[in-house]
Design an enzyme around this catalytic site. Structure first.
Site, PDB file in Angstrom:
ATOM      1  N   GLY A  78      21.166  -1.798  29.876  1.00  0.00           N
ATOM      2  CA  GLY A  78      20.936  -0.855  28.790  1.00  0.00           C
ATOM      3  C   GLY A  78      20.337  -1.548  27.589  1.00  0.00           C
ATOM      4  N   ASP A  79      19.574  -0.797  26.820  1.00  0.00           N
ATOM      5  CA  ASP A  79      19.034  -1.329  25.573  1.00  0.00           C
ATOM      6  C   ASP A  79      18.792  -0.174  24.611  1.00  0.00           C
ATOM      7  OD1 ASP A  79      17.982  -4.094  24.517  1.00  0.00           O
ATOM      8  OD2 ASP A  79      16.640  -2.557  23.715  1.00  0.00           O
ATOM      9  N   GLN A  80      18.885  -0.494  23.340  1.00  0.00           N
ATOM     10  CA  GLN A  80      18.671   0.518  22.312  1.00  0.00           C
ATOM     11  C   GLN A  80      17.679  -0.006  21.282  1.00  0.00           C
ATOM     12  OE1 GLN A  80      21.785   1.597  19.275  1.00  0.00           O
ATOM     13  NE2 GLN A  80      21.818   3.482  20.469  1.00  0.00           N
TER      14      GLN A  80
END
Length: 202
Positions: A78-80
């Site tokens: 995941g990445d934001q």
């Protein structure tokens, strides 16, 4: 593995406490193996993409890298990315920079793009991104000083300088989008994908 409704092991390729808490909160057991990648280099390599697509590329890179050294196991990356007026915003170096950033957000809206990807044996089997729009209220300088003192240096570990699950919720006047997306994962889409992959029951 057969514990409750989880049928297969799952690795989380992230050091994010928020993502780890999200997985535990929905009853999933994950092994933690953060990806050791140069995220800035990956972002720069995809600078021609939109911030939302950059979030997906980073999530895929994390999932792929960790899955290559854990054969046969499904890996969630995941990445934001925070987008402010079209520009990608990085984490602040110190509390003074956090204060400057929050003053810049005051009375305006910005976007959080949360990307997620699943990989097995070095191959991406699924990826997605979701976006939330956050409108910051016109807070006072006195309130900001109190907030910075209460939260402290931990604010430099979150890109926007706030945790929605903490006092940072008081920063906002309006939020459009999913709460879990703001915390760091498009959770509903991730759960659907895990069902498709046979990790959890339908």
């Amino acid at each position: 593995m057969s514990q409750g409704f989880q049928r297969q092991p799952l690795i989380l390729a992230s050091a994010s406490a928020a993502r780890r808490a999200l997985m535990a909160g929905v009853g999933l057991t994950v092994e933690l193996h953060p990806a050791d990648l140069d995220e800035e280099a990956i972002r720069q390599a995809h600078a021609d993409l939109s911030p939302a697509r950059q979030a997906v590329q980073l999530a895929e890179a994390k999932a792929r890298a960790v899955s290559e050294v854990h054969p046969g196991v499904l890996v969630l990356g995941g990445d934001q990315i925070l987008e402010d007026d079209g520009a990608v915003v990085s984490k602040a170096d110190d509390l003074a920079a956090v204060a400057d950033r929050l003053r810049g957000f005051r009375g305006r809206s910005h976007h959080l793009h949360s990307g997620a990807a699943l990989a097995r044996d070095g191959q991406i089997v699924w990826s997605a991104v979701d976006t939330a729009a956050l409108t910051v209220r016109d807070f006072s300088d006195a309130w900001l000083e109190t907030y910075l003192a209460a939260e402290g240096p931990a604010l430099t570990s979150v890109v926007g300088g706030y945790r929605l699950e903490g006092p940072g919720a008081q920063l906002f006047r309006r939020i459009q989008g999913d709460y879990f997306t703001i915390l760091g994962l498009p959770l509903w889409a991730v759960l659907d994908a895990l069902r498709d992959q046979g990790v959890i029951d339908r």
